[in-house]
Scaffold this motif. Structure first.
Motif, PDB file in Angstrom:
ATOM      1  N   PHE A  48      13.417   6.361 -25.230  1.00  0.00           N
ATOM      2  CA  PHE A  48      14.859   6.526 -25.103  1.00  0.00           C
ATOM      3  C   PHE A  48      15.377   7.331 -26.284  1.00  0.00           C
ATOM      4  O   PHE A  48      15.012   7.080 -27.425  1.00  0.00           O
ATOM      5  N   SER A  51      20.482   4.612 -28.392  1.00  0.00           N
ATOM      6  CA  SER A  51      20.886   3.328 -27.811  1.00  0.00           C
ATOM      7  C   SER A  51      21.751   3.501 -26.561  1.00  0.00           C
ATOM      8  O   SER A  51      21.821   2.595 -25.732  1.00  0.00           O
ATOM      9  N   ARG A  77      22.589  -2.036 -14.632  1.00  0.00           N
ATOM     10  CA  ARG A  77      22.031  -1.898 -15.977  1.00  0.00           C
ATOM     11  C   ARG A  77      20.629  -2.491 -16.014  1.00  0.00           C
ATOM     12  O   ARG A  77      20.363  -3.507 -15.385  1.00  0.00           O
ATOM     13  N   ARG A  81      20.868  -0.813 -20.481  1.00  0.00           N
ATOM     14  CA  ARG A  81      21.147   0.611 -20.287  1.00  0.00           C
ATOM     15  C   ARG A  81      21.640   0.863 -18.858  1.00  0.00           C
ATOM     16  O   ARG A  81      21.095   0.306 -17.912  1.00  0.00           O
TER      17      ARG A  81
END
Length: 177
Positions: A48, A51, A77, A81
């Motif tokens: 990723f 954040s 989510r 995320r």
């Protein structure tokens, strides 16, 4: 390679055709499993970009799962995320490598093998209901149809991608020769 046997409703058996994704119920089962995998696998944190980076689920090839995935993943989510659903072409392997899950639809065997080979060693879960997908190097194959549906897991490819799957799934699996 491991297989996980899953029993489905007898009504799906009557509707079943070549691929699980050929029926509404089959597509629902596949989408449910894809969401389950998203929540129960662990990806290396470095995949990723920050954040706020989304959890990317990408669809490649002719695939009937785009609409049900879109409906199911709206404002969804995973691991905190927001999920981003994207379509990628098999010629966009750099883009596919930044996905967490790539769902592969109908492609000829040569294109499929080339795509899964380009994703080997990258932390990207590859899933499909295309026949022989796990043998071609895919990680999770939805094999069979109807009440005879099973998951075939390519543990070698999962390990190479450094994706951690819960032991409970492997306890339910059996070795495929």
């Amino acid at each position: 390679m491991l297989a996980l046997c899953v029993s489905l409703s007898p009504s799906l058996r009557a509707e079943a055709s070549g691929h699980l994704s050929d029926t509404d119920l089959g597509r629902k089962v596949m989408v449910d499993y894809i969401v389950h995998f998203a929540h129960h696998l662990q990806w290396p944190i470095e995949v990723f970009s920050g954040s706020a980076a989304p959890f990317r689920i990408c669809v490649m090839g002719e695939d009937e799962l785009v609409a049900p995935l879109t409906a199911r993943l709206h404002r969804h989510r995973v691991q905190g995320r927001l999920v981003a659903l994207e379509q990628v072409n098999d010629g966009e392997m750099l883009r596919a490598r930044s996905c967490q899950i790539v769902v592969m639809g109908d492609m000829d065997a040569e294109r499929m093998a080339k795509a899964v080979g380009a994703l080997e060693f990258f932390p990207v879960l590859t899933v499909s209901d295309v026949n022989r997908f796990a043998i071609l190097g895919g990680m999770v194959e939805f094999a069979g149809s109807g009440a005879d549906m099973a998951l075939q897991l390519n543990k070698t490819r999962l390990d190479r991608a450094e994706l951690k799957m819960g032991n409970s799934l492997f306890r339910l699996s059996r070795q495929v020769n």
